[in-house]
Design a protein around this motif. Structure first.
Motif, PDB file in Angstrom:
ATOM      1  N   TRP A  60      50.528  74.336  77.604  1.00 29.08           N
ATOM      2  CA  TRP A  60      51.584  74.749  78.548  1.00 29.08           C
ATOM      3  C   TRP A  60      52.662  75.545  77.816  1.00 29.08           C
ATOM      4  O   TRP A  60      53.138  76.549  78.319  1.00 29.08           O
ATOM      5  N   GLY A  68      50.630  77.436  84.340  1.00 27.89           N
ATOM      6  CA  GLY A  68      51.721  76.581  83.874  1.00 27.89           C
ATOM      7  C   GLY A  68      52.060  75.485  84.872  1.00 27.89           C
ATOM      8  O   GLY A  68      52.282  74.335  84.495  1.00 27.89           O
ATOM      9  N   LEU A  81      49.203  72.836  84.861  1.00 31.91           N
ATOM     10  CA  LEU A  81      49.288  71.911  83.734  1.00 31.91           C
ATOM     11  C   LEU A  81      50.457  70.950  83.890  1.00 31.91           C
ATOM     12  O   LEU A  81      50.345  69.769  83.556  1.00 31.91           O
ATOM     13  N   ALA A  82      51.581  71.439  84.407  1.00 29.94           N
ATOM     14  CA  ALA A  82      52.757  70.577  84.609  1.00 29.94           C
ATOM     15  C   ALA A  82      52.451  69.471  85.620  1.00 29.94           C
ATOM     16  O   ALA A  82      52.828  68.304  85.414  1.00 29.94           O
TER      17      ALA A  82
END
Length: 138
Positions: free
Chosen positions: A135, A91, A94-95
């Motif tokens: 995400w 996560g 991807l952020a």
């Protein structure tokens, strides 16, 4: 539309295929997410590095290159690489990639031609929406 713009649009749209395909594989088969997140993130990191490289090249092409431009153009690939270190959650990875792509969009559209700004908006929207869908599923 001239050949250069047509080619740029064709390559940009083709470049969205791995984002859309990777996200589709994960969204429509969440049980396989662990298998496909890393290749999708790797492609995002490659694209982010490519965009940063265009900034580097544009900066060097100026009559009097600004050191800040060269330094800042090196931050996105380094940030993307850091997300591949062991222990970084998917996560967060991807952020960081989404934030990097949006930052490059902001940098690229300032002072650019209308057609290039539209191209970058389409490319970044497709990439960020693909990464964002994944995400949200993690």
């Amino acid at each position: 539309m001239d050949r250069t713009r047509t080619t740029a649009w064709a390559l940009t749209l083709a470049g969205l295929i791995p984002f859309l395909a990777g996200a589709g594989l994960i969204v429509f088969n969440p049980g396989e997410a662990a298998r496909w997140v890393e290749p999708l993130a790797a492609y995002g990191a490659i694209i982010l590095s490519f965009l940063a490289g265009t900034r580097w090249g544009k900066g060097l092409a100026e009559r009097d290159p600004r050191p800040a431009t060269l330094i800042l153009s090196n931050l996105p690939p380094v940030a993307a690489w850091l997300t591949f270190l062991p222990g970084v959650p998917d996560g967060l990875q991807l952020a960081v990639l989404m934030a990097g792509l949006v930052a490059m969009l902001y940098w690229d559209v300032r002072g650019s031609t209308d057609w290039y700004a539209r191209l970058r908006w389409v490319a970044t929207s497709g990439a960020v929406l693909s990464l964002g869908c994944v995400w949200l599923l993690l």
